[in-house]
Design a protein around this motif. Structure first.
Motif, PDB file in Angstrom:
ATOM      1  N   LEU A 116     -68.624 -54.057 -30.825  1.00 38.20           N
ATOM      2  CA  LEU A 116     -67.703 -54.381 -29.742  1.00 38.20           C
ATOM      3  C   LEU A 116     -66.270 -54.046 -30.139  1.00 38.20           C
ATOM      4  O   LEU A 116     -65.498 -53.494 -29.338  1.00 38.20           O
ATOM      5  CB  LEU A 116     -67.839 -55.863 -29.394  1.00 38.20           C
ATOM      6  CG  LEU A 116     -67.046 -56.382 -28.198  1.00 38.20           C
ATOM      7  CD1 LEU A 116     -67.479 -55.686 -26.916  1.00 38.20           C
ATOM      8  CD2 LEU A 116     -67.215 -57.898 -28.077  1.00 38.20           C
ATOM      9  N   PHE A 117     -65.912 -54.372 -31.368  1.00 40.12           N
ATOM     10  CA  PHE A 117     -64.581 -54.057 -31.883  1.00 40.12           C
ATOM     11  C   PHE A 117     -64.356 -52.544 -31.881  1.00 40.12           C
ATOM     12  O   PHE A 117     -63.289 -52.057 -31.483  1.00 40.12           O
ATOM     13  CB  PHE A 117     -64.454 -54.621 -33.297  1.00 40.12           C
ATOM     14  CG  PHE A 117     -63.073 -54.593 -33.870  1.00 40.12           C
ATOM     15  CD1 PHE A 117     -62.206 -55.658 -33.709  1.00 40.12           C
ATOM     16  CD2 PHE A 117     -62.639 -53.509 -34.616  1.00 40.12           C
ATOM     17  CE1 PHE A 117     -60.928 -55.641 -34.260  1.00 40.12           C
ATOM     18  CE2 PHE A 117     -61.378 -53.467 -35.168  1.00 40.12           C
ATOM     19  CZ  PHE A 117     -60.511 -54.540 -34.989  1.00 40.12           C
ATOM     20  N   GLU A 118     -65.348 -51.807 -32.321  1.00 39.46           N
ATOM     21  CA  GLU A 118     -65.247 -50.341 -32.359  1.00 39.46           C
ATOM     22  C   GLU A 118     -65.084 -49.745 -30.964  1.00 39.46           C
ATOM     23  O   GLU A 118     -64.339 -48.783 -30.758  1.00 39.46           O
ATOM     24  CB  GLU A 118     -66.502 -49.770 -33.021  1.00 39.46           C
ATOM     25  CG  GLU A 118     -66.638 -50.080 -34.492  1.00 39.46           C
ATOM     26  CD  GLU A 118     -68.031 -49.842 -35.019  1.00 39.46           C
ATOM     27  OE1 GLU A 118     -68.231 -49.974 -36.233  1.00 39.46           O
ATOM     28  OE2 GLU A 118     -68.941 -49.540 -34.214  1.00 39.46           O
ATOM     29  N   GLN A 119     -65.779 -50.316 -30.002  1.00 44.62           N
ATOM     30  CA  GLN A 119     -65.804 -49.742 -28.661  1.00 44.62           C
ATOM     31  C   GLN A 119     -64.591 -50.128 -27.826  1.00 44.62           C
ATOM     32  O   GLN A 119     -64.122 -49.323 -27.000  1.00 44.62           O
ATOM     33  CB  GLN A 119     -67.080 -50.198 -27.940  1.00 44.62           C
ATOM     34  CG  GLN A 119     -68.353 -49.652 -28.551  1.00 44.62           C
ATOM     35  CD  GLN A 119     -69.587 -50.414 -28.093  1.00 44.62           C
ATOM     36  OE1 GLN A 119     -69.506 -51.324 -27.244  1.00 44.62           O
ATOM     37  NE2 GLN A 119     -70.745 -50.070 -28.654  1.00 44.62           N
ATOM     38  N   LYS A 120     -64.043 -51.358 -28.063  1.00 45.08           N
ATOM     39  CA  LYS A 120     -63.028 -51.852 -27.132  1.00 45.08           C
ATOM     40  C   LYS A 120     -61.688 -52.220 -27.769  1.00 45.08           C
ATOM     41  O   LYS A 120     -60.691 -52.297 -27.048  1.00 45.08           O
ATOM     42  CB  LYS A 120     -63.586 -53.058 -26.376  1.00 45.08           C
ATOM     43  CG  LYS A 120     -64.786 -52.706 -25.504  1.00 45.08           C
ATOM     44  CD  LYS A 120     -65.096 -53.776 -24.491  1.00 45.08           C
ATOM     45  CE  LYS A 120     -66.194 -53.335 -23.536  1.00 45.08           C
ATOM     46  NZ  LYS A 120     -66.505 -54.374 -22.510  1.00 45.08           N
ATOM     47  N   VAL A 121     -61.673 -52.461 -29.065  1.00 43.81           N
ATOM     48  CA  VAL A 121     -60.403 -52.830 -29.708  1.00 43.81           C
ATOM     49  C   VAL A 121     -59.756 -51.622 -30.365  1.00 43.81           C
ATOM     50  O   VAL A 121     -58.583 -51.324 -30.123  1.00 43.81           O
ATOM     51  CB  VAL A 121     -60.611 -53.970 -30.732  1.00 43.81           C
ATOM     52  CG1 VAL A 121     -59.284 -54.307 -31.411  1.00 43.81           C
ATOM     53  CG2 VAL A 121     -61.157 -55.215 -30.047  1.00 43.81           C
ATOM     54  N   ILE A 122     -60.510 -50.911 -31.179  1.00 47.40           N
ATOM     55  CA  ILE A 122     -59.937 -49.765 -31.879  1.00 47.40           C
ATOM     56  C   ILE A 122     -59.360 -48.730 -30.922  1.00 47.40           C
ATOM     57  O   ILE A 122     -58.233 -48.267 -31.124  1.00 47.40           O
ATOM     58  CB  ILE A 122     -60.976 -49.155 -32.852  1.00 47.40           C
ATOM     59  CG1 ILE A 122     -61.227 -50.124 -34.024  1.00 47.40           C
ATOM     60  CG2 ILE A 122     -60.490 -47.798 -33.370  1.00 47.40           C
ATOM     61  CD1 ILE A 122     -62.236 -49.629 -35.039  1.00 47.40           C
ATOM     62  N   PRO A 123     -60.069 -48.334 -29.867  1.00 48.50           N
ATOM     63  CA  PRO A 123     -59.483 -47.337 -28.962  1.00 48.50           C
ATOM     64  C   PRO A 123     -58.176 -47.800 -28.315  1.00 48.50           C
ATOM     65  O   PRO A 123     -57.297 -46.984 -28.023  1.00 48.50           O
ATOM     66  CB  PRO A 123     -60.568 -47.120 -27.907  1.00 48.50           C
ATOM     67  CG  PRO A 123     -61.840 -47.524 -28.573  1.00 48.50           C
ATOM     68  CD  PRO A 123     -61.465 -48.658 -29.477  1.00 48.50           C
ATOM     69  N   GLU A 124     -58.046 -49.108 -28.122  1.00 47.56           N
ATOM     70  CA  GLU A 124     -56.849 -49.642 -27.503  1.00 47.56           C
ATOM     71  C   GLU A 124     -55.635 -49.537 -28.422  1.00 47.56           C
ATOM     72  O   GLU A 124     -54.495 -49.377 -27.953  1.00 47.56           O
ATOM     73  CB  GLU A 124     -57.086 -51.114 -27.121  1.00 47.56           C
ATOM     74  CG  GLU A 124     -55.949 -51.774 -26.383  1.00 47.56           C
ATOM     75  CD  GLU A 124     -55.815 -51.312 -24.937  1.00 47.56           C
ATOM     76  OE1 GLU A 124     -54.720 -51.484 -24.379  1.00 47.56           O
ATOM     77  OE2 GLU A 124     -56.782 -50.762 -24.384  1.00 47.56           O
ATOM     78  N   LEU A 125     -55.878 -49.613 -29.726  1.00 51.71           N
ATOM     79  CA  LEU A 125     -54.774 -49.734 -30.681  1.00 51.71           C
ATOM     80  C   LEU A 125     -54.559 -48.507 -31.557  1.00 51.71           C
ATOM     81  O   LEU A 125     -53.513 -48.391 -32.195  1.00 51.71           O
ATOM     82  CB  LEU A 125     -54.998 -50.954 -31.582  1.00 51.71           C
ATOM     83  CG  LEU A 125     -55.081 -52.305 -30.870  1.00 51.71           C
ATOM     84  CD1 LEU A 125     -55.455 -53.398 -31.850  1.00 51.71           C
ATOM     85  CD2 LEU A 125     -53.767 -52.632 -30.189  1.00 51.71           C
ATOM     86  N   SER A 126     -55.529 -47.608 -31.586  1.00 49.13           N
ATOM     87  CA  SER A 126     -55.398 -46.441 -32.464  1.00 49.13           C
ATOM     88  C   SER A 126     -54.300 -45.506 -31.961  1.00 49.13           C
ATOM     89  O   SER A 126     -54.179 -45.297 -30.752  1.00 49.13           O
ATOM     90  CB  SER A 126     -56.720 -45.677 -32.540  1.00 49.13           C
ATOM     91  OG  SER A 126     -57.699 -46.451 -33.180  1.00 49.13           O
TER      92      SER A 126
END
Length: 329
Positions: free
Chosen positions: A319-329
């Motif tokens: 979930l972190f990979e799919q929704k958090v990382i793309p938001e902050l990278s």
């Protein structure tokens, strides 16, 4: 923001219930999973006894894992959070790290600090020097490793370490040497060492106010030694439990509690679970993203995420990979 992930190694009771003969396969599988994903780096802790209290449960050794991960992954960088200067002679450590740098084709980081876990210091026969001695030894050790990696030899007649023309070859693949992560937030000494030697720092464990305050202290130390503050990447660690809803987060925390409770005293259990109570990195996707964004706005360019459930359930990390990382990278 850049992202690293901790691989469970047992130190935080994060391999309990997995047969010791299968624990390496679990770690390797998770490392290879990270290697194929959005993570820039994988990390382990440098400890010998479990925390928050010692036990008979396995804790796998950090630099052995570095070598094993070097041979079983191909892309991710390899770090320790953080290698304890007092546990290995720094010239020997420089040699080990340079060898792993070759095995990994130049992917090793050197996370290094003064050390703090008194029980394992004493149990392994290192004694437990005062904090000032541990940090002064850290500075000498970093100087030895820097010499070794830049020139292939090291000489230092120090208070804690004495080396005389120690040959450290091959040189690391990375030039002029393996990057230093000076870890810890000690304001008078550790951050001063970081200002002089570090390419990366790691402090504050995701606490925004503390991160902001110590960043300014690091800036002052950089000014004092003539170092460009912007050259140093500032990172934090975050204990992350993430879900789509608050109810899901609550269920995840309950599962963690049920898993570790049989292995801890009442006091140890309370201390362990306090890491998740009120933690802004424990929450919904939106809440966790907001917390990390606030750290990013304060200058945290890199976050290293610890998922306590990772060896048993990768859905939180997914979930972190799919929704958090793309938001902050």
């Amino acid at each position: 923001m850049r992202f690293g992930i901790f691989i469970p190694q047992g130190w935080r009771f994060d391999l309990v219930g997995i047969d010791p003969s299968e624990q390496w396969n679990t770690m390797k599988r998770l490392a290879q999973r990270a290697d194929e994903g959005p993570w820039e780096s994988i990390w382990v802790y440098d400890h010998f006894h479990t925390t928050p209290e010692p036990s008979e449960e396995a804790t796998h050794e950090a630099w052995t894992l570095m070598s094993a991960f070097a041979a079983s992954t191909s892309r991710v960088r390899l770090g320790q959070m953080c290698t304890c200067m007092g546990y290995r002679n720094p010239t020997y450590l420089a040699k080990v790290a340079a060898t792993v740098d070759h095995v990994s084709a130049g992917r090793v980081e050197m996370g290094i600090g003064g050390g703090w876990y008194e029980h394992e210091w004493n149990a392994y026969g290192y004694g437990f020097p005062e904090i000032g001695d541990r940090l002064r030894a850290l500075r000498e050790g970093v100087e030895i490793m820097k010499q070794a990696w830049e020139t292939g030899s090291a000489t230092l007649d120090g208070r804690y370490f004495q080396v005389d023309g120690a040959i450290v070859r091959p040189l690391p693949i990375q030039r002029p040497g393996i990057p230093f992560w000076i870890s810890g937030g000690g304001e008078k000494v550790t951050l001063r060492i970081a200002a002089r030697y570090a390419q990366y720092t790691n402090f504050a464990n995701g606490k925004l106010d503390e991160f902001t305050r110590k960043s300014e202290i690091l800036r002052d130390h950089c000014d004092a030694v003539g170092r460009d503050y912007s050259e140093i990447v500032r990172s934090t660690n975050n204990n992350i439990v993430v879900g789509e809803t608050e109810a899901e987060v609550k269920d995840r925390v309950a599962a963690i509690a049920a898993r570790v409770k049989p292995y801890l005293s009442d006091d140890g259990f309370a201390r362990e679970m306090s890491k998740y109570d009120g933690n802004p990195a424990v929450g919904t996707v939106e809440q966790v993203s907001e917390h990390l964004q606030a750290l990013g706005d304060a200058g945290s360019d890199y976050t290293i995420s610890y998922f306590p459930e990772l060896a048993y359930d990768t859905s939180g990390a997914e979930l972190f990979e799919q929704k958090v990382i793309p938001e902050l990278s």
